[in-house]
Scaffold this active site. Structure first.
Site, PDB file in Angstrom:
ATOM      1  N   CYS A   1      -0.214   4.108   2.419  1.00  0.00           N
ATOM      2  CA  CYS A   1       0.067   3.816   3.827  1.00  0.00           C
ATOM      3  C   CYS A   1       1.566   3.853   4.114  1.00  0.00           C
ATOM      4  CB  CYS A   1      -0.528   2.466   4.214  1.00  0.00           C
ATOM      5  SG  CYS A   1      -2.337   2.417   4.128  1.00  0.00           S
TER       6      CYS A   1
ATOM      7  N   CYS B   1       0.849  -1.195   0.000  1.00  0.00           N
ATOM      8  CA  CYS B   1       0.000   0.000   0.000  1.00  0.00           C
ATOM      9  C   CYS B   1       0.886   1.248   0.000  1.00  0.00           C
ATOM     10  CB  CYS B   1      -0.938   0.011   1.201  1.00  0.00           C
ATOM     11  SG  CYS B   1      -2.007   1.469   1.226  1.00  0.00           S
TER      12      CYS B   1
END
Length: 186
Positions: free
Chosen positions: A135, A132
């Site tokens: 993130c 991700c």
């Protein structure tokens, strides 16, 4: 690290590099023991290999406080949710999705049992394993702003990479012993 020693010995020959790296990355370096073992627990949980997670948990519990282990497991759980959600928003790339509130509970991010910066480091490592980008960037900014160096972040991601590879390599163990079709026909 008796339990991880057994894991290393169980890795097949095609994973020899992983066997050596698994020993090396968990040696003392720029991370505190809590950071090192928290990253290991969180990424072993994210790798979803029960045998590896059990080994890492056994070794970690001998090295760090229970709150560190709890935070690491919580980071793996919360990031399993967040990485899917935020990766979707990033991949779609529509402003309309970015404007929508997540409405997902993630209280542990705000109030971990131990260190806030360490929890963010665990989340960063899991986010790297789960791919991700949003993130990873967010957690990297938080840990650096919280006082960790890029060397510490780098060390955490190295641990994450090796733990993930160890989980994959344990799955290879059964296949490495199977003879090839050419050898069987021989």
């Amino acid at each position: 690290m008796a339990t991880l020693d057994a894991i290393r010995e169980a890795l097949p020959e095609p994973a020899r590099d992983i066997k050596l790296n698994l020993q090396a990355v968990l040696q003392p370096g720029t991370l505190t023991p809590a950071q090192r073992w928290g990253v290991a627990v969180a990424t072993a949980a994210a790798a979803r290999n029960e045998r590896l997670l059990a080994a890492v948990l056994a070794d970690a519990r001998a090295e760090v406080e229970p709150a560190v282990v709890e935070d690491a497991l919580a980071a793996a759980a919360v990031m399993a949710m967040n990485n899917v959600y935020y990766r979707f928003r990033h991949m779609v790339g529509k402003a309309s999705y970015a404007e929508k509130p997540a409405r997902l509970r993630m209280n542990r991010l705000v109030k971990p049992a131990a260190s806030k910066v360490d929890f963010e480091l665990f989340a960063l490592a899991v986010s790297a394993v789960n791919g991700c980008e949003t993130c990873v960037r967010s957690h990297e900014q938080v840990v650096v702003a919280g006082g960790l160096s890029e060397d510490q972040v780098h060390e955490a991601v190295r641990i994450a990479a090796v733990l993930h590879a160890a989980a994959v390599s344990l799955e290879l163990a059964g296949y490495a012993a199977v003879p090839s079709a050419a050898a069987a026909a021989g």
